[in-house]
Design a protein around this motif. Structure first.
Motif, mmCIF file in Angstrom:
data_model
loop_
_atom_site.group_PDB
_atom_site.id
_atom_site.type_symbol
_atom_site.label_atom_id
_atom_site.label_comp_id
_atom_site.label_asym_id
_atom_site.label_seq_id
_atom_site.Cartn_x
_atom_site.Cartn_y
_atom_site.Cartn_z
ATOM 1 N N LEU A 99 64.325 39.822 13.095
ATOM 2 C CA LEU A 99 63.877 40.407 14.358
ATOM 3 C C LEU A 99 64.283 39.562 15.560
ATOM 4 C CD1 LEU A 99 60.331 41.782 13.457
ATOM 5 C CD2 LEU A 99 62.537 42.950 13.429
ATOM 6 N N VAL A 100 64.139 38.242 15.457
ATOM 7 C CA VAL A 100 64.510 37.382 16.583
ATOM 8 C C VAL A 100 66.019 37.422 16.832
ATOM 9 C CG1 VAL A 100 64.591 35.002 17.432
ATOM 10 C CG2 VAL A 100 62.536 35.851 16.300
ATOM 11 N N ALA A 101 66.792 37.314 15.754
ATOM 12 C CA ALA A 101 68.247 37.326 15.913
ATOM 13 C C ALA A 101 68.730 38.673 16.436
ATOM 14 C CB ALA A 101 68.920 37.005 14.580
ATOM 15 N N VAL A 102 68.154 39.760 15.906
ATOM 16 C CA VAL A 102 68.596 41.092 16.318
ATOM 17 C C VAL A 102 68.272 41.361 17.791
ATOM 18 C CG1 VAL A 102 68.074 43.553 16.009
ATOM 19 C CG2 VAL A 102 68.647 42.145 14.044
ATOM 20 N N LEU A 103 67.195 40.794 18.306
ATOM 21 C CA LEU A 103 66.887 40.939 19.726
ATOM 22 C C LEU A 103 68.042 40.429 20.590
ATOM 23 C CD1 LEU A 103 63.133 39.947 20.254
ATOM 24 C CD2 LEU A 103 64.210 42.129 20.801
ATOM 25 N N GLY A 104 68.529 39.239 20.239
ATOM 26 C CA GLY A 104 69.640 38.675 21.000
ATOM 27 C C GLY A 104 70.925 39.437 20.816
ATOM 28 N N VAL A 105 71.234 39.752 19.552
ATOM 29 C CA VAL A 105 72.466 40.493 19.264
ATOM 30 C C VAL A 105 72.427 41.868 19.929
ATOM 31 C CG1 VAL A 105 73.870 41.521 17.442
ATOM 32 C CG2 VAL A 105 72.860 39.265 17.103
ATOM 33 N N GLY A 106 71.246 42.489 19.995
ATOM 34 C CA GLY A 106 71.122 43.808 20.605
ATOM 35 C C GLY A 106 71.491 43.798 22.071
ATOM 36 N N VAL A 107 71.103 42.752 22.791
ATOM 37 C CA VAL A 107 71.460 42.645 24.209
ATOM 38 C C VAL A 107 72.974 42.533 24.366
ATOM 39 C CG1 VAL A 107 71.292 41.197 26.272
ATOM 40 C CG2 VAL A 107 69.256 41.654 24.891
ATOM 41 N N ALA A 108 73.580 41.658 23.541
ATOM 42 C CA ALA A 108 75.031 41.478 23.629
ATOM 43 C C ALA A 108 75.782 42.756 23.248
ATOM 44 C CB ALA A 108 75.463 40.327 22.715
ATOM 45 N N GLU A 109 75.244 43.497 22.271
ATOM 46 C CA GLU A 109 75.903 44.720 21.833
ATOM 47 C C GLU A 109 75.797 45.816 22.886
ATOM 48 O OE1 GLU A 109 75.763 47.931 18.118
ATOM 49 O OE2 GLU A 109 74.261 46.345 18.269
ATOM 50 N N ARG A 110 74.598 46.027 23.426
ATOM 51 C CA ARG A 110 74.392 47.138 24.353
ATOM 52 C C ARG A 110 74.942 46.853 25.747
ATOM 53 N NH1 ARG A 110 71.508 51.039 21.974
ATOM 54 N NH2 ARG A 110 70.511 50.466 19.999
ATOM 55 N N SER A 111 75.173 45.585 26.059
ATOM 56 C CA SER A 111 75.830 45.268 27.333
ATOM 57 C C SER A 111 77.326 45.544 27.259
ATOM 58 C CB SER A 111 75.602 43.794 27.687
ATOM 59 O OG SER A 111 76.343 42.943 26.825
ATOM 60 N N GLY A 112 77.860 45.584 26.028
ATOM 61 C CA GLY A 112 79.290 45.787 25.834
ATOM 62 C C GLY A 112 80.040 44.509 25.528
ATOM 63 N N TYR A 113 79.315 43.372 25.500
ATOM 64 C CA TYR A 113 79.997 42.097 25.287
ATOM 65 C C TYR A 113 80.603 41.995 23.893
ATOM 66 C CZ TYR A 113 80.781 37.074 24.816
ATOM 67 O OH TYR A 113 81.352 35.853 24.591
ATOM 68 N N ILE A 114 79.851 42.420 22.883
ATOM 69 C CA ILE A 114 80.379 42.352 21.517
ATOM 70 C C ILE A 114 81.596 43.266 21.377
ATOM 71 C CG2 ILE A 114 79.887 43.022 19.126
ATOM 72 C CD1 ILE A 114 77.138 41.854 19.429
ATOM 73 N N ASN A 115 81.520 44.444 21.978
ATOM 74 C CA ASN A 115 82.648 45.364 21.930
ATOM 75 C C ASN A 115 83.889 44.734 22.555
ATOM 76 O OD1 ASN A 115 83.447 48.101 21.166
ATOM 77 N ND2 ASN A 115 83.782 48.414 23.356
ATOM 78 N N ALA A 116 83.710 44.054 23.690
ATOM 79 C CA ALA A 116 84.829 43.391 24.357
ATOM 80 C C ALA A 116 85.376 42.245 23.509
ATOM 81 C CB ALA A 116 84.382 42.865 25.721
ATOM 82 N N ALA A 117 84.467 41.510 22.837
ATOM 83 C CA ALA A 117 84.894 40.416 21.971
ATOM 84 C C ALA A 117 85.703 40.937 20.787
ATOM 85 C CB ALA A 117 83.689 39.626 21.485
ATOM 86 N N LEU A 118 85.265 42.078 20.223
ATOM 87 C CA LEU A 118 85.995 42.671 19.103
ATOM 88 C C LEU A 118 87.385 43.129 19.541
ATOM 89 C CD1 LEU A 118 83.172 44.766 17.391
ATOM 90 C CD2 LEU A 118 84.116 42.571 16.665
ATOM 91 N N LYS A 119 87.482 43.678 20.748
ATOM 92 C CA LYS A 119 88.801 44.079 21.265
ATOM 93 C C LYS A 119 89.727 42.874 21.344
ATOM 94 C CE LYS A 119 87.264 47.967 24.184
ATOM 95 N NZ LYS A 119 87.198 48.469 25.564
ATOM 96 N N ALA A 120 89.178 41.761 21.845
ATOM 97 C CA ALA A 120 89.989 40.551 21.963
ATOM 98 C C ALA A 120 90.422 40.041 20.595
ATOM 99 C CB ALA A 120 89.194 39.472 22.702
ATOM 100 N N MET A 121 89.517 40.116 19.612
ATOM 101 C CA MET A 121 89.853 39.648 18.274
ATOM 102 C C MET A 121 90.912 40.535 17.624
ATOM 103 S SD MET A 121 87.547 39.339 14.834
ATOM 104 C CE MET A 121 88.029 40.986 14.355
#
Length: 521
Positions: A99-121
């Motif tokens: 739950l704690v980890a998913v809270l943080g990951v959820g913010v990064a995912e819904r902001s679009g940051y993870i999506n942008a990181a995946l594009k770069a990778m």
């Protein structure tokens, strides 16, 4: 697509495919995982009541007394369960971690940051190398304890889906790397001193002066990494993903993956700034941990022991390292307008975890009941005693021990708890056969890792089911077990052969390690 399917004349399946289909079909007829754990809890209660009237001669290695099965249906134990229920649930380790980890990951995912990181990778990673890259990251993630389960595995599904591949193939490949390759790593982790502590105390039952190095398996664990990655890569691309494409169509209402190849100037700028912020956070962490007197180190100056604060703050670090760059990216990219949007992102993420929380409640009740009943201890000791009774040669004994650990792992999921139970029996027993504690521990790591991915009793198994249900809503325990079984069989066979070959060549297992006891001077 459909015409191609109907024109195939017979569509006869091989024996392996039919076997896996049967496992999936039978497994998916099981009730929802939450109800399955509830049923298992009741079964343990009934079994404990029946076995409590039986006298056993086996010795509990923890107390040096004969094993006694506790009757969980007695008034005393039912009262203990009822008064402890809240603590059992809130103390269930995977619950807080997730739950704690998913809270943080959820913010990064819904902001679009993870999506942008995946594009770069994806821009720098050849398509053919995505599978081994995901698996290798999963293997290495064990350094950060449970981070792989809450970060690497779900992101692997996103990556595969974005590339037009079956997302569950990405999830299972990462799961095989994180959990199946758990005991293999280039980098020493908290697992090394944890296992060593049990190995040494068990060896001292036979030889009070015996000392075991915490990195006694490091060389073998490092050497295992790339062959394990290659094995999982082959199984994923040649067996698992083709089967998934045929049997598990992606849900029609699944949100279509966004364009993963084009980025706007605004998104690129936001990603670069957010990534610099993450690098700055990492730099601050390194600086804080650098000195020998750092508060992040344990009393011996180690950063990787389980008692080191560094290992105990991994989950908060995941939260911080995803939340802060995610918020920065969201504001710069325009996906977040104010703090309410950040809270809404966390809330949306928690909505997806409702089913897991329900499963975690019943899973925690079952795990507690199984542990308190002492049935698991009885199973472990009886298996170890059987291995001793049949009296085989050293290589065959090591193979038999690996098989025993695989079987026990289906009932006792925790790596440390299982080794704490059986090491006092196996280590002294095999020392009498001139097999060193170092080799016994290496064999344990092989058996434990290779069967982690097929036991529904492993605390994170229900979470992986939830990850899969995001893409294929009909995914059940049977689907995941059938999908992971080829990995488990391949890893068990290959890794056992690898250990035997490594042993035959006389390659060093690790620091201060030997293959025989007593070690040659």
């Amino acid at each position: 697509m459909s015409s191609t399917t109907t024109n195939e004349p017979a569509q006869t399946k091989g024996g392996i495919a039919r076997f896996l289909d049967t496992i999936e079909r039978v497994g998916n007829k099981l009730p929802d995982p939450a109800m399955l754990f509830l049923g298992l809890m009741f079964f343990v209660w009934l079994l404990s009541a029946g076995l409590s009237f039986v006298s056993f001669s086996e010795i509990d290695p923890r107390s040096s007394e004969t094993i006694v099965i506790n009757n969980l249906l007695s008034a005393e134990w039912l009262t203990t369960w009822m008064t402890s229920m809240v603590k059992i649930f809130t103390g269930f380790a995977p619950l807080g971690v997730v739950l704690v980890a998913v809270l943080g990951v959820g913010v990064a995912e819904r902001s679009g940051y993870i999506n942008a990181a995946l594009k770069a990778m994806l821009k720098v990673t050849p398509a053919k190398m995505i599978t081994p890259a995901v698996v290798l990251i999963g293997v290495i993630s064990s350094v950060a304890t449970d981070a792989g389960y809450v970060v690497v595995i779900p992101l692997a599904g996103v990556i595969f889906h974005a590339m037009g591949r079956h997302p569950i193939a990405g999830i299972t490949a990462a799961f095989a790397g994180v959990s199946g390759g758990f005991c293999a790593n280039f980098i020493p982790s908290g697992l090394d001193p944890l296992l060593q502590s049990f190995t040494q105390s068990s060896a001292q039952l036979s030889d009070p002066k015996m000392m075991v190095n915490p990195l006694n398996n490091w060389f073998f664990a490092s050497a295992s990494c790339l062959p394990i990655v290659a094995t999982i890569w082959y199984i994923t691309d040649k067996i698992v993903e083709p089967r998934l494409q045929k049997n598990s169509p992606i849900s029609e209402d699944l949100e279509v993956a966004s364009d993963m190849h084009s980025t706007s100037k605004k998104e690129t700028f936001a990603f670069r700034v957010a990534s610099l912020v993450m690098l700055a956070l990492i730099g601050l962490l390194v600086a804080a941990a650098w000195g020998e007197g750092s508060s992040l180190r344990d009393a011996n100056g180690s950063l990787t022991s389980f008692s080191a604060p560094m290992m105990q703050i991994i989950v908060p670090l995941i939260f911080i390292f995803f939340v802060i760059p995610g918020v920065v990216f969201g504001y710069l990219n325009g996906s977040f307008k104010n703090s309410d949007d950040v809270v809404a992102a966390m809330s949306k993420t928690m909505e997806t975890m409702g089913h897991y929380i329900v499963m975690a409640f019943f899973c925690s009740m079952f795990v507690w009941a199984f542990g308190q009943s002492n049935i698991g201890v009885l199973m472990a000791v009886k298996g170890a005693n059987f291995l001793q009774a049949i009296g085989m040669g050293a290589p065959a004994t090591i193979v038999g021990m690996i098989v025993l650990v695989v079987l026990i792992n289906l009932a006792v999921g925790s790596s440390s708890a299982k080794w704490a139970l059986i090491s006092p029996v196996l280590v002294p027993m095999l020392m009498q056969m001139n097999i060193s504690p170092d080799l016994v521990q290496a064999a344990y790591r092989v058996g434990d890792s290779s069967s982690n991915i097929i036991t529904p009793l492993m605390p994170y198994f229900p979470l992986v089911v939830v990850y899969c249900q995001k893409y294929v809503k009909g995914t059940g325990i049977g689907t995941l077990v059938a999908t992971m079984l080829p990995y488990s069989i391949a890893l068990a066979i290959f890794w056992t052969l690898f250990l035997l070959a490594y042993w035959a060549l006389g390659l060093p297992l690790g620091l201060g390690a030997s293959y025989v006891y007593p070690a040659a001077m």
